[in-house]
Design a protein around this motif. Structure first.
Motif, mmCIF file in Angstrom:
data_model
loop_
_atom_site.group_PDB
_atom_site.id
_atom_site.type_symbol
_atom_site.label_atom_id
_atom_site.label_comp_id
_atom_site.label_asym_id
_atom_site.label_seq_id
_atom_site.Cartn_x
_atom_site.Cartn_y
_atom_site.Cartn_z
ATOM 1 N N GLY A 160 -9.299 4.204 -16.575
ATOM 2 C CA GLY A 160 -9.829 5.045 -15.503
ATOM 3 C C GLY A 160 -8.887 6.217 -15.295
ATOM 4 N N GLU A 227 -6.129 -5.039 -7.197
ATOM 5 C CA GLU A 227 -6.596 -3.657 -7.104
ATOM 6 C C GLU A 227 -7.422 -3.263 -8.327
ATOM 7 O OE1 GLU A 227 -3.384 -1.004 -6.280
ATOM 8 O OE2 GLU A 227 -2.685 -2.126 -4.531
ATOM 9 N N ASN A 230 -13.692 -4.214 -9.899
ATOM 10 C CA ASN A 230 -14.840 -3.318 -9.691
ATOM 11 C C ASN A 230 -15.791 -3.855 -8.620
ATOM 12 O OD1 ASN A 230 -15.864 -5.442 -11.107
ATOM 13 N ND2 ASN A 230 -16.352 -4.260 -12.965
ATOM 14 N N ASP A 232 -15.832 -3.341 -5.302
ATOM 15 C CA ASP A 232 -16.314 -2.295 -4.390
ATOM 16 C C ASP A 232 -16.309 -0.926 -5.050
ATOM 17 O OD1 ASP A 232 -16.563 -4.150 -2.256
ATOM 18 O OD2 ASP A 232 -14.391 -3.998 -1.890
ATOM 19 N N ALA A 233 -16.143 -0.901 -6.366
ATOM 20 C CA ALA A 233 -15.999 0.382 -7.055
ATOM 21 C C ALA A 233 -17.239 1.259 -6.913
ATOM 22 C CB ALA A 233 -15.691 0.154 -8.529
ATOM 23 N N ASP A 236 -17.267 2.807 -3.462
ATOM 24 C CA ASP A 236 -16.218 3.831 -3.328
ATOM 25 C C ASP A 236 -16.594 5.115 -4.068
ATOM 26 O OD1 ASP A 236 -14.821 1.970 -1.898
ATOM 27 O OD2 ASP A 236 -13.451 1.431 -3.539
ATOM 28 N N LEU A 237 -17.106 4.949 -5.287
ATOM 29 C CA LEU A 237 -17.462 6.122 -6.083
ATOM 30 C C LEU A 237 -18.639 6.880 -5.474
ATOM 31 C CD1 LEU A 237 -17.036 4.720 -9.708
ATOM 32 C CD2 LEU A 237 -15.748 6.601 -8.683
ATOM 33 N N VAL A 261 -14.114 0.846 -15.142
ATOM 34 C CA VAL A 261 -14.407 1.032 -13.718
ATOM 35 C C VAL A 261 -13.400 0.264 -12.870
ATOM 36 C CG1 VAL A 261 -16.095 0.559 -11.901
ATOM 37 C CG2 VAL A 261 -16.837 1.520 -14.091
ATOM 38 N N ALA A 262 -12.996 -0.929 -13.323
ATOM 39 C CA ALA A 262 -11.977 -1.702 -12.602
ATOM 40 C C ALA A 262 -10.649 -0.952 -12.595
ATOM 41 C CB ALA A 262 -11.815 -3.071 -13.250
ATOM 42 N N ALA A 265 -10.874 1.883 -10.161
ATOM 43 C CA ALA A 265 -10.732 1.415 -8.772
ATOM 44 C C ALA A 265 -9.264 1.367 -8.363
ATOM 45 C CB ALA A 265 -11.370 0.040 -8.625
ATOM 46 N N LYS A 269 -7.494 3.560 -5.299
ATOM 47 C CA LYS A 269 -6.696 2.887 -4.271
ATOM 48 C C LYS A 269 -5.287 3.483 -4.209
ATOM 49 C CE LYS A 269 -5.848 -0.820 -1.556
ATOM 50 N NZ LYS A 269 -6.574 -1.131 -0.317
#
Length: 923
Positions: A160, A227, A230, A232-233, A236-237, A261-262, A265, A269
């Motif tokens: 990411g 952290e 994914n 809540d990714a 959030d995105l 994606v993880a 994230a 954060k």
């Protein structure tokens, strides 16, 4: 070096001191690569190890270190002025790649300190004004996170990436080898400043992964495993990413890359993007495709000197890099974009040729080139930075006016481009003219708003205020200020008459935001106001003396008061303008991208014509064509150096020229430069640049891999030889038939036999199995025999002569292997003692069984080589005949007689090598 001012001393009473120490000692532990700074209003302080760091790096002395507290509770402290603070933070973030936290007090007198700002090498946004102020931001930023996983039993890497400066979010997920060659290429292409990893052991790949990261100038930070999720990714995105219409972020194909994606994230954060509402709906999300660019490993990027290895390098050192030579950009965004182009050479021949067409326009039209560079581009502000200020609601009326000026000039820019008459006008219109005119249309309402609200006459004088007729109160204040300004002008005439000076020439009326209005005269005229009670001196410096009389002081105070009231009255209008301007952020970003591309094309074209010998347009061939021909090739960085007369060389790869070239010859003879010049030329060609040679036909290559230079990585626990082997292993795993490999010396870190064996095996594998384009410079002369065994191998050598007892390097690459070693001659150039030189010659002669004069000419050396071959043939014949004698049927005496006859036949030869062997035997 900046110094601490006497007024800036940390003076705390006993209670405050003990309270601060209690707070400081209770702060959580931090890594040494993080620095905490405390804002105390007029100055700043750092404490503990941070104080010692500041004393060492900023002041070069420990005398500035003071101790807070008593007994065992003492803490080192250093006071920083504002200039000290700015210099220290700039060095920490840009040069040292440290993190910085700035603490401020919530309540005066209480130790309720909280983090006000954070910054790291990959996220400079909160410190932009401190780091750059009104100067250009040429450094790049970016943070990545890496998460490993498996898919169908194969190793998969998820990455990411977030660039806060460019408002870019990217995900990339790919399979990789045990050496993480794809990840290494990604690091070069994206050029991030930081990398996040999950805490703890990542499995058996941990050591290799960290090894790859350690080769890049990255700040590596470990974060909690939780952290890297994914969960809540998507939510959030959806808050961060700019979407069109009813598009749902969760339904986008990027979200299918679960590992990436993880990792993303974790970056979100870490950067605390969701804690700032100005980030919402501002980022562009996209998939990053490794295959769309040429791959460069870290070693190749360093070997080709693409960019400075340190932001602290001097400007003269920067010109020794490819970026320094090509960067003729006029805009900050252009500087950053060109660096991105050099990190990401293209592999799509159509895209490359489009860039070449545009560069050709700049090269061929001097009027357009001069117009762009001197009139248009140099006036373009940093639009990316301006867009960020608009999104953070931190922009000023001056920022809005600068954007207005930029948009106002765009029609003239398009008109200048449209004047070009020649090839590629369609491409020119598609890439620049049409998009720019569309953007002018999109920004027309913005222009109207600024013209309606901003006082243009004041703006031209550097005062950015709302038009007085926009509001009755503003009109009244403007009338008052105009009257005061007329009286102030009258005071100038009065002072000029009083001091017998000429108004606006020898005595000037000036103003600034700190002092307001004042008179200024040169130091030469200072005697006129010396001891004159009518005038009060404000200050004296090399520009002259600044002073006022009593009436000007009164008028200035009234004017400053009216101006402050004016600014206060217009605040609501300015806030409304900023809100409306914020709706143009995406348009401003798009405008920045188009102008940055134009600036880069201008830079490449200017570099092509400004070179000592103008660059030419290379002819590109489809990948797999198997042809790479460069005629009279030069190195772009070396040819621009003073007192250098560069000797060009040819490089011919292909069916006739082979694909594996072994280059031998003396040290300092130009082997390394030749290798690098080929790599640089190919990279420049695929960036879209013209290149320094007379003609070129280049098949698209997908990778440039290098093993150049030797040096122990002591801090990483890696020896020279191990570093060689790691880099070479990466090459063998990554290369294919469309790769360009550059190897400069291999196997020197171990025994001669082991080194030669490895060099031979590696060369044969590349030549036979990989069939890559390869330049292999070596001192193992025996390796040249590979050309007799493998059809695609060719031998070349850099020429030198030892005529008249001196080594002369000719720097010319010619076909064929080098006839001999010049190591002892190079030692002579280094002024070795003569006794050592003579002993070295004698021992070398014994070991090589050589004969003749060390200082023979090149022709003599070739003749001697033939004589040796003839002599060795006679010796072989002698051995064969001796072996054929009837050992069983002849007595010992008869055998001695027969061998003696054979010996006499050999001795009767006039061959010099045979005579040399006989002399050595007698000695």
């Amino acid at each position: 070096m900046a110094t601490v001012q006497p007024k800036e001393q940390l003076t705390l009473d006993g209670v405050s001191e003990q309270g601060f120490l209690a707070f400081y000692n209770n702060l959580p532990e931090k890594p040494n690569t993080s620095v905490r700074v405390f804002d105390r209003g007029d100055y700043y302080t750092v404490h503990g190890q941070d104080a010692l760091l500041a004393a060492r790096e900023l002041f070069r002395t420990n005398s500035v270190v003071k101790l807070l507290g008593s007994g065992s509770n003492k803490v080192e402290s250093v006071v920083l002025s504002r200039l000290n603070f700015e210099s220290f933070v700039r060095d920490l973030l840009i040069v040292k790649h440290y993190r910085v936290e700035l603490y401020k007090q919530n309540t005066s007198g209480k130790n309720d300190w909280q983090v006000e700002y954070k910054a790291s090498p990959g996220n400079l946004s909160q410190f932009e004004e401190v780091l750059f102020g009104n100067t250009d931001q040429t450094v790049t930023t970016g943070v990545i996170a890496v998460k490993l996983g498996t898919e169908n039993g194969q190793r998969v890497v998820g990455v990411g990436y977030v660039d806060v400066g460019g408002r870019v979010v990217r995900v990339c997920q790919f399979g990789d080898s045990g050496s993480f060659t794809n990840l290494a290429a990604l690091l070069v292409q994206l050029g991030p400043r930081e990398c996040l990893l999950p805490t703890g052991d990542l499995g058996p790949d941990t050591a290799k992964l960290k090894q790859v990261l350690s080769r890049s100038s990255l700040l590596v930070t470990e974060r909690k495993r939780s952290e890297f999720s994914n969960k809540d990714a998507g939510q959030d995105l959806s808050r961060l990413v700019r979407t069109k219409g009813s598009t749902n972020v969760a339904a986008r194909p990027e979200m299918d890359k679960t590992l990436a994606v993880a990792a993303l994230a974790a970056v979100i954060k870490y950067l605390e993007l969701l804690g700032d509402e100005s980030n919402f709906n501002q980022y562009n999300l996209s998939m990053y495709d490794l295959g769309q660019y040429m791959r460069l490993d870290t070693s190749a990027a360093k070997a080709l000197h693409i960019e400075p290895q340190s932001e602290g390098m001097s400007s003269s050192s920067r010109t020794h890099t490819l970026l320094g030579v090509l960067d003729k950009c006029r805009t900050p965004l252009g500087h950053r974009t060109l660096l991105q182009w050099l990190r990401q050479p293209l592999v799509d021949i159509n895209k490359i040729e489009e860039r070449q067409d545009l560069v050709e326009v700049i090269v061929s039209d001097i009027d357009l080139r001069d117009s762009l560079g001197e009139e248009h581009l140099r006036r373009v502000p940093d639009l990316a930075r301006l867009a960020r200020k608009l999104s953070r609601k931190a922009a000023t009326l001056q920022d809005c006016y600068r954007l207005y000026q930029c948009v106002e000039r765009l029609p003239n820019l398009c008109e200048a481009i449209a004047k070009y008459e020649g090839p590629h006008t369609t491409t020119l219109a598609a890439v620049f003219t049409t998009p720019l005119m569309e953007l002018v249309t999109d920004l027309s309402k913005y222009q109207e708003m600024i013209e309606t609200t901003v006082d243009m006459s004041q703006a031209s004088q550097g005062q950015f205020v709302i038009k007085p007729d926009f509001d009755d109160t503003l009109a009244e204040l403007r009338t008052t200020m105009n009257g005061l300004e007329e009286e102030i002008e009258g005071q100038l005439r009065k002072a000029a008459k009083d001091l017998c000076l000429e108004a606006a020439k020898t005595i000037k009326l000036e103003s600034n935001s700190q002092l307001g209005y004042f008179f200024r005269i040169t130091l030469k005229e200072e005697k006129g106001i010396r001891n004159n009670r009518t005038y009060t001196v404000l200050d004296t410096n090399k520009t002259g003396v600044r002073f006022r009389n009593s009436r000007l002081t009164q008028l200035n105070e009234q004017h400053q008061s009216a101006k402050e009231e004016y600014l206060s009255q217009q605040k609501a209008i300015v806030d409304e303008i900023m809100t409306i301007a914020g709706g143009y952020i995406e348009v401003v970003q798009n405008l920045g991208e188009v102008l940055a591309t134009l600036d880069c094309i201008y830079a490449l074209g200017s570099a092509a014509v400004c070179a000592p010998v103008p660059y030419i347009r290379p002819h590109l061939l489809d990948k797999g064509s198997g042809r790479l021909e460069l005629t009279n090739l030069r190195h772009p960085c070396l040819e621009v150096q003073d007192n250098v007369s560069y000797i060009p060389n040819n490089c011919m790869f292909g069916e006739d020229g082979g694909k594996f070239h072994i280059i031998t010859g003396p040290n300092m003879g130009g082997k390394s430069t030749f290798l690098r010049s080929v790599g640089v030329a190919v990279l420049m060609a695929q960036v879209g640049s013209f290149i320094p040679c007379d003609s070129a036909h280049i098949s698209i290559v997908d990778t440039i891999l290098a093993r150049v230079g030797a040096g122990d990585c002591l801090l990483k626990g890696v020896s020279t030889f191990m570093a060689e082997m790691l880099e070479t292993a990466t090459i063998l795993r990554s290369a294919n038939s469309d790769s360009l490999i550059i190897i400069d010396e291999l196997g020197r870190g171990t025994s001669t036999y082991d080194g030669f064996g490895l060099a031979w095996a590696i060369s044969e594998h590349i030549a036979k199995e990989l069939r890559s384009y390869c330049l292999f410079a070596t001192h193992f002369h025996e390796l040249t025999a590979l050309a007799d065994e493998v059809q695609t191998v060719r031998n070349f050598h850099v020429t030198a002569t030892t005529a008249h007892g001196a080594l002369t390097l000719l720097y010319k690459v010619k076909p064929g292997a080098c006839d001999r070693s010049f190591g002892i001659h190079v030692a002579e150039l280094a002024n070795f003692p003569q006794s050592v030189i003579q002993y070295a010659k004698r021992k070398a002669g014994e070991l090589e069984d050589d004969f003749g004069d060390e200082d023979d000419s090149e022709e003599a050396v070739k003749k001697r080589k033939l004589q040796r071959q003839e002599g060795e043939k006679l010796v072989d014949e002698f051995v064969s005949k001796a072996a054929a004698l009837d050992m069983e049927g002849l007595t010992d005496d008869e055998l001695v007689t027969e061998v003696g006859k054979l010996r006499q036949e050999v001795m009767a030869s006039t061959n010099p090598y045979i005579k040399h062997l006989l002399l050595v035997k007698e000695d």
